[in-house]
Design an enzyme around this catalytic site. Structure first.
Site, PDB file in Angstrom:
ATOM      1  N   ASN A 105      -8.815   1.300   6.462  1.00  0.00           N
ATOM      2  CA  ASN A 105      -8.269   2.642   6.233  1.00  0.00           C
ATOM      3  C   ASN A 105      -8.941   3.336   5.052  1.00  0.00           C
ATOM      4  OD1 ASN A 105      -6.194   2.905   8.334  1.00  0.00           O
ATOM      5  ND2 ASN A 105      -5.242   1.170   7.308  1.00  0.00           N
ATOM      6  N   GLY A 129      -1.609   1.310   8.496  1.00  0.00           N
ATOM      7  CA  GLY A 129      -1.964   2.429   7.642  1.00  0.00           C
ATOM      8  C   GLY A 129      -2.279   2.061   6.207  1.00  0.00           C
ATOM      9  N   SER A 178      -3.026  -2.314  10.183  1.00  0.00           N
ATOM     10  CA  SER A 178      -2.608  -2.302  11.584  1.00  0.00           C
ATOM     11  C   SER A 178      -3.351  -3.314  12.442  1.00  0.00           C
ATOM     12  CB  SER A 178      -2.799  -0.898  12.173  1.00  0.00           C
ATOM     13  OG  SER A 178      -4.157  -0.483  12.063  1.00  0.00           O
ATOM     14  N   ASP A 225      -7.935   4.169  21.597  1.00  0.00           N
ATOM     15  CA  ASP A 225      -8.497   4.762  20.381  1.00  0.00           C
ATOM     16  C   ASP A 225      -9.792   4.085  19.950  1.00  0.00           C
ATOM     17  OD1 ASP A 225      -7.655   2.340  19.303  1.00  0.00           O
ATOM     18  OD2 ASP A 225      -6.071   3.210  18.073  1.00  0.00           O
ATOM     19  N   HIS A 264      -8.126  -0.364  17.762  1.00  0.00           N
ATOM     20  CA  HIS A 264      -7.122  -1.419  17.695  1.00  0.00           C
ATOM     21  C   HIS A 264      -7.194  -2.354  18.912  1.00  0.00           C
ATOM     22  CE1 HIS A 264      -5.379   1.776  15.101  1.00  0.00           C
ATOM     23  NE2 HIS A 264      -5.049   0.742  14.360  1.00  0.00           N
TER      24      HIS A 264
END
Length: 204
Positions: free
Chosen positions: A93, A64, A27, A174, A177
């Site tokens: 991830n 992801g 991502s 978050d 990102h």
């Protein structure tokens, strides 16, 4: 007539000297929660063209994805696009899910081996994860990248969020990102990092 021949020669030389860069990421490169054309890989070709390094950039990043997902997709991507260079931007991830660093190391090793076997140049990006996973895990995770870079003789590029993540206005809520506003800055940074590994366009 001379002008037409010159234009043909220019077009031929430009095409001959262009190259293909495959970005295999998650991502952080896929343009998370934004149009794909706003992501840094989409902005990169224009910058490289201005540097006389014409490059076709194929963004094969999927939000992801773990290193295992990237490894599973890599053979088809290599066969389909036959890239000159492959940038591996994977592992975040794996870390966020607490995978053992040995899994990450094995997957990255297999990816690098596959890329080399196809005659392409692999580039590995250092990945960082939040510190709340504990000092020991973070060190094992972080050290995976320079260790592989040295043992497999693969260039290691610095984490492209190293200067972005300390600027809250350039990060999503978050904290993981980058925002759309950060993408041009990342593209500029990556152009600088990739430049030594890209062919310079020469016109004779």
């Amino acid at each position: 007539m001379i002008r037409i021949l010159s234009l043909i020669m220019l077009l031929f030389t430009s095409t001959a000297s262009s190259q293909t860069l495959l970005v295999l990421g998650d991502s952080l490169s896929a343009g998370y929660q934004m149009p794909a054309n706003k992501s840094w890989p989409s902005l990169l070709p224009k910058i490289l063209a201005q540097q006389s390094q014409p490059t076709t950039v194929i963004n094969a990043s999927i939000s992801g994805d773990t290193s295992g997902n990237g490894l599973a997709r890599l053979p088809q991507l290599l066969a389909q696009h036959q890239p000159d260079i492959v940038l591996i931007e994977l592992g975040a991830n794996d870390g966020l899910r607490g995978f053992h660093p040995k899994i990450l190391r094995n997957n990255l090793t297999q990816m690098i081996t596959l890329i080399k076997e196809m005659g392409s140049q692999p580039l590995l990006m250092q990945i960082e994860i939040p510190p709340n996973y504990g000092k020991r895990y973070n060190e094992l995770f972080r050290n995976t990248y320079p260790t592989l870079s040295q043992s497999l003789n693969v260039p290691l590029l610095p984490f492209f969020l190293i200067e972005i993540i300390v600027q809250p206005q350039l990060m999503m809520k978050d904290g993981l990102h980058p925002t759309a506003q950060a993408q041009p800055l990342i593209a500029q940074f990556m152009a600088q990092q990739l430049s030594p590994y890209l062919n310079k366009e020469t016109i004779q």
